[in-house]
Design an enzyme around this catalytic site. Structure first.
Site, PDB file in Angstrom:
ATOM      1  N   GLU A   1       5.384 -16.932 -20.970  1.00 30.91           N
ATOM      2  CA  GLU A   1       4.199 -16.785 -21.653  1.00 30.91           C
ATOM      3  C   GLU A   1       2.995 -16.601 -20.668  1.00 30.91           C
ATOM      4  O   GLU A   1       2.833 -16.945 -19.917  1.00 30.91           O
ATOM      5  CB  GLU A   1       3.848 -18.302 -22.358  1.00 30.91           C
TER       6      GLU A   1
ATOM      7  N   ASP B   1       8.736 -18.922 -24.118  1.00 29.42           N
ATOM      8  CA  ASP B   1       7.687 -19.329 -23.339  1.00 29.42           C
ATOM      9  C   ASP B   1       8.104 -19.374 -21.863  1.00 29.42           C
ATOM     10  O   ASP B   1       7.455 -19.124 -20.992  1.00 29.42           O
ATOM     11  CB  ASP B   1       7.063 -20.521 -23.871  1.00 29.42           C
TER      12      ASP B   1
END
Length: 252
Positions: free
Chosen positions: A80, A108
């Site tokens: 992310e 992420d």
């Protein structure tokens, strides 16, 4: 809300959020609630990875001060915050190296200890509802899901919370602090309710008065996790550490 975001989040988090929104043709000055949500999610991801390493025996260890031992490896790979091309490059590299299944959607984080991708969620609603939405979207048992709320609740795949209780408490406390700071400035209701957000936007567009009552200082401390995003635009020296106060908004 835009002023709140710029003054209450680390400048590097703000810049990453702006880049992410512009990549999708969104304007942080208009979609301010989304701007705040992205910054919050980014910070949660970075705090999730902060201080966590793997030693030479493959065991997880926590190092909170100074530079980590050269033999230690960062436990989490941060995906992310990178542009989509770079993010998929990182994911493909991990899959080729570890043999794990390639996810359909960008996750992420990647956990080198548990050998799994992680999807972090931060919700203003009930955690179980948001968890189910994430699970239905991802449709993969290979990606671990961990949801946090602004009220201190959390939910994770198979009740496996990955991190120790203290590390998770840091994230929960930060989220609760953000909620309190928003509420004290009359921003929380519009952040939670889309209808209220639209009403507030119309009001803001009509008003040309500068915002008052906002903090005048911003923390320039850098989360260790942010440093790993080099070579995008940050240096590679991982020295600054988020402490218990981690990026609290400065009050007047």
């Amino acid at each position: 809300m835009e002023d709140f975001v710029r003054q209450c989040f680390n400048p590097m988090i703000v810049e990453l959020a702006e880049k992410a929104m512009k990549e999708y043709g969104e304007d942080p000055k208009i979609e301010t609630n989304k701007f705040a949500a992205i910054c919050t999610h980014l910070e949660a991801c970075f705090m999730y990875s902060d201080f966590h390493f793997i030693d030479e025996r493959g065991e997880s260890t926590i190092v909170e001060s100074g530079d980590p031992n050269a033999l230690l490896k960062h436990r989490f790979e941060i995906i992310e915050g990178r542009d989509r091309t770079m993010a998929w490059t990182v994911v493909n590299s991990i899959c080729n190296t570890t043999g794990v299944e390639k996810p359909k959607f960008l996750p992420d984080l990647y956990d080198y200890k548990e050998n799994r991708f992680i999807e972090i969620g931060v919700t203003r609603r009930e955690v179980h509802i948001y968890y189910l939405e994430k699970a239905n979207k991802i449709k993969s048992e290979k990606t671990h899901i961990h949801i946090f709320s602004f009220t201190g609740e959390e939910m994770a795949t198979k009740a496996d919370y990955t991190l120790d209780e203290e590390s998770r408490a840091r994230i929960k406390t930060r989220l609760f602090t953000i909620r309190q700071e928003m509420a004290s400035r009359g921003l929380w209701d519009s952040f939670v309710s889309p209808r209220e957000a639209k009403r507030q936007l119309k009001k803001d567009l009509k008003s040309q008065e500068p915002c008052v009552g906002l903090p005048t200082k911003v923390s320039h401390r850098t989360s260790p996790a942010l440093k790993t995003l080099e070579p995008m635009w940050m240096d590679s020296n991982r020295t600054a550490a988020l402490r218990a106060s981690f990026l609290k908004c400065q009050k007047k």
